[in-house]
Enzyme design. Structure first.
Site, PDB file in Angstrom:
ATOM      1  N   LYS A 108      17.117  23.825   6.913  1.00 41.15           N
ATOM      2  CA  LYS A 108      17.107  23.118   8.199  1.00 41.15           C
ATOM      3  C   LYS A 108      17.907  23.833   9.281  1.00 41.15           C
ATOM      4  O   LYS A 108      17.768  23.527  10.457  1.00 41.15           O
ATOM      5  CB  LYS A 108      17.614  21.682   8.017  1.00 41.15           C
ATOM      6  CG  LYS A 108      16.605  20.839   7.244  1.00 41.15           C
ATOM      7  CD  LYS A 108      16.884  19.362   7.344  1.00 41.15           C
ATOM      8  CE  LYS A 108      15.733  18.594   6.699  1.00 41.15           C
ATOM      9  NZ  LYS A 108      15.970  17.166   6.578  1.00 41.15           N
ATOM     10  N   LYS A 189       6.886  21.024   1.368  1.00 42.36           N
ATOM     11  CA  LYS A 189       6.833  19.635   0.890  1.00 42.36           C
ATOM     12  C   LYS A 189       6.479  18.704   2.050  1.00 42.36           C
ATOM     13  O   LYS A 189       6.751  19.021   3.215  1.00 42.36           O
ATOM     14  CB  LYS A 189       8.152  19.245   0.237  1.00 42.36           C
ATOM     15  CG  LYS A 189       9.186  18.707   1.165  1.00 42.36           C
ATOM     16  CD  LYS A 189      10.389  18.194   0.427  1.00 42.36           C
ATOM     17  CE  LYS A 189      11.333  17.534   1.419  1.00 42.36           C
ATOM     18  NZ  LYS A 189      10.978  16.178   1.784  1.00 42.36           N
ATOM     19  N   LYS A 192       8.990  13.632   6.573  1.00 45.85           N
ATOM     20  CA  LYS A 192       8.863  12.699   7.706  1.00 45.85           C
ATOM     21  C   LYS A 192       8.925  13.417   9.034  1.00 45.85           C
ATOM     22  O   LYS A 192       8.287  13.047   9.992  1.00 45.85           O
ATOM     23  CB  LYS A 192      10.061  11.736   7.790  1.00 45.85           C
ATOM     24  CG  LYS A 192      10.323  10.867   6.684  1.00 45.85           C
ATOM     25  CD  LYS A 192      11.629  10.111   7.006  1.00 45.85           C
ATOM     26  CE  LYS A 192      12.361   9.824   5.742  1.00 45.85           C
ATOM     27  NZ  LYS A 192      13.412  10.803   5.456  1.00 45.85           N
TER      28      LYS A 192
HETATM   29  N1  AQP Z   1       7.505  15.266  -0.435  1.00 42.46           N
HETATM   30  C1  AQP Z   1       8.231  14.485  -1.243  1.00 42.46           C
HETATM   31  N2  AQP Z   1       7.807  14.226  -2.515  1.00 42.46           N
HETATM   32  C2  AQP Z   1       8.539  13.425  -3.334  1.00 42.46           C
HETATM   33  N3  AQP Z   1       9.699  12.828  -2.964  1.00 42.46           N
HETATM   34  C3  AQP Z   1      10.141  13.050  -1.704  1.00 42.46           C
HETATM   35  N4  AQP Z   1      11.219  12.624  -1.037  1.00 42.46           N
HETATM   36  C4  AQP Z   1      11.209  13.151   0.213  1.00 42.46           C
HETATM   37  N5  AQP Z   1      10.116  13.908   0.391  1.00 42.46           N
HETATM   38  C5  AQP Z   1       9.433  13.887  -0.798  1.00 42.46           C
HETATM   39  C6  AQP Z   1      12.224  11.709  -1.590  1.00 42.46           C
HETATM   40  O1  AQP Z   1      12.281  10.572  -0.745  1.00 42.46           O
HETATM   41  C7  AQP Z   1      13.616  10.043  -0.769  1.00 42.46           C
HETATM   42  C8  AQP Z   1      14.082   9.787   0.628  1.00 42.46           C
HETATM   43  O2  AQP Z   1      14.188  11.043   1.298  1.00 42.46           O
HETATM   44  P1  AQP Z   1      15.228  11.197   2.463  1.00 42.46           P
HETATM   45  O3  AQP Z   1      14.883  10.241   3.531  1.00 42.46           O
HETATM   46  O4  AQP Z   1      16.597  11.057   1.889  1.00 42.46           O
HETATM   47  O5  AQP Z   1      15.160  12.629   3.040  1.00 42.46           O
HETATM   48  P2  AQP Z   1      14.320  13.897   2.682  1.00 42.46           P
HETATM   49  O6  AQP Z   1      14.381  14.159   1.240  1.00 42.46           O
HETATM   50  O7  AQP Z   1      14.804  14.990   3.580  1.00 42.46           O
HETATM   51  O8  AQP Z   1      12.875  13.378   3.108  1.00 42.46           O
HETATM   52  P3  AQP Z   1      11.905  13.919   4.228  1.00 42.46           P
HETATM   53  O9  AQP Z   1      10.795  12.938   4.299  1.00 42.46           O
HETATM   54  O10 AQP Z   1      11.602  15.325   4.001  1.00 42.46           O
HETATM   55  O11 AQP Z   1      12.735  13.760   5.569  1.00 42.46           O
HETATM   56  P4  AQP Z   1      13.091  14.888   6.642  1.00 42.46           P
HETATM   57  O12 AQP Z   1      11.795  15.335   7.236  1.00 42.46           O
HETATM   58  O13 AQP Z   1      13.960  14.200   7.630  1.00 42.46           O
HETATM   59  O14 AQP Z   1      13.811  15.987   5.916  1.00 42.46           O
HETATM   60  C9  AQP Z   1      14.469  11.071  -1.530  1.00 42.46           C
HETATM   61  O15 AQP Z   1      14.692  10.617  -2.843  1.00 42.46           O
HETATM   62  C10 AQP Z   1      13.620  12.306  -1.524  1.00 42.46           C
HETATM   63  O16 AQP Z   1      13.882  13.141  -2.646  1.00 42.46           O
END
Ligand code: AQP
Length: 307
Positions: A108, A189, A192
């Site tokens: 990031k 991956k 969001k």
């Molecule tokens: N692509 C994914 N597949 C499976 N699990 C996922 N998680 C996130 N993306 C995937 C799991 O969702 C939970 C919540 O995630 P988070 O909000 O703590 O942040 P993150 O992992 O950084 O999720 P994002 O969606 O990718 O957000 P951004 O875009 O802000 O970085 C966690 O248990 C995560 O493992």
């Protein structure tokens, strides 16, 4: 045994969050667990305060709509004082090298001219989230595993140096759907906050949009493997069960995803129409989490030479 996990309101909840994490909290959670909206983590990259507040309410509604027990949900910033105190103690337990090694920090921060210091330190805040509540298991997707390992290392180091206070947590990954890929670029991956939302299915997307996004999914070997992973995670069946339907894979996947998300989307809309009920759930959850945190926080402060 307490399980704890969180979701960050950095965008709308996407299918990977649902399959990799939220759905498991609903299915496997018990009333003693803690599942929360980590709104403080959403400030590690440039954020808009009004959007943060509205996404926090939306995610709280999504968690409850997905079936997470209302008595086990809360919002991180409702414990801002307790977390602030324990984060400081844990920052004094963590080395710079450990924080800088985190893959998510590297991914990031790359290419950004200005990086918030909190992007480096937030895994320590995450360790405080986990250790404050004495969680033994942290159900997460693959991308968060490394952060849970850091929390475990800090707990072990603190206990050895100052005295036993923290439970040692471990990450628990799902059998399928641990890393759902972006439909348009399956080398990444699903996330969001992806710049282009074409490859991200959001939990609140209407069915026709979900179908369109899945129909446009890349069909490289990685793309197809990802669609099969989504299918297996949604239906709980084996890939072989669909062997005679692979020609129509995208439609089969779209049907499965739409059915998986339909009740969550419908119930979220209802809950967002009842803000008083959401506020009540939030306040009860905060009270419960705060009172449970007190003993651990007091012990950690005392053992480290404070208070
Ligand atoms: N692509 C994914 N597949 C499976 N699990 C996922 N998680 C996130 N993306 C995937 C799991 O969702 C939970 C919540 O995630 P988070 O909000 O703590 O942040 P993150 O992992 O950084 O999720 P994002 O969606 O990718 O957000 P951004 O875009 O802000 O970085 C966690 O248990 C995560 O493992």
């Amino acid at each position: 045994m307490i399980r704890l996990s969180a979701i960050t309101p950095s965008g709308h909840v996407q299918l990977g969050n649902h399959l990799g994490a939220v759905r498991r909290w609903a299915r496997e959670g018990t009333p003693s667990d803690v599942y929360f909206i980590s709104d403080m983590h959403a400030m590690t990259t440039p954020h808009n305060p009004a959007r943060l507040r509205s996404l926090t309410a939306e995610q709280l509604a999504v968690l409850i709509a997905a079936g997470v027990a209302p008595e086990s949900v809360c919002v991180q910033s409702d414990l801002v004082r307790e977390l602030g105190a324990l984060t400081w103690v844990l920052e004094c337990t963590c080395t710079y090298g450990e924080a800088a090694r985190m893959t998510q920090f590297k991914e990031k921060s790359v290419g950004r001219s200005s990086v918030r210091l909190s992007l480096l330190t937030y895994p320590v805040l995450m360790a405080a989230d986990i250790l404050l509540q004495n969680a033994a298991e942290v159900p997460v997707g693959e991308d968060q595993q490394q952060h849970v390992e850091l929390a475990r290392a800090l707990a072990r180091r603190f206990n050895r140096t100052y005295g036993e206070v923290f439970t040692l947590p471990k990450a628990v990954l799902p059998p399928a759907g641990a890393r759902i890929k972006d439909l348009a670029d399956p080398t990444k991956k699903m996330a969001k906050s992806a710049r282009d939302s074409a490859g991200t299915v959001f939990v609140l997307d209407p069915p026709d949009l979900v179908r369109r996004k899945i129909r446009k999914a890349v069909t490289s070997p990685e793309g197809v493997a990802n669609l099969v992973d989504v299918l297996v995670a949604c239906t709980g069946k084996e890939p072989e069960d669909y062997a005679d339907r692979f020609a129509e894979l995208k439609d089969v996947v779209a049907d499965a995803v739409i059915e998986e998300l339909r009740p969550v989307r419908e119930r979220t809309t209802e809950l967002l129409g009842d803000r008083a009920e959401l506020d009540r759930i939030r306040a009860t959850g905060a009270e419960r989490a705060r009172s449970r945190a007190q003993h651990t926080l007091d012990a950690a402060l005392r053992l480290s030479g404070l208070t």
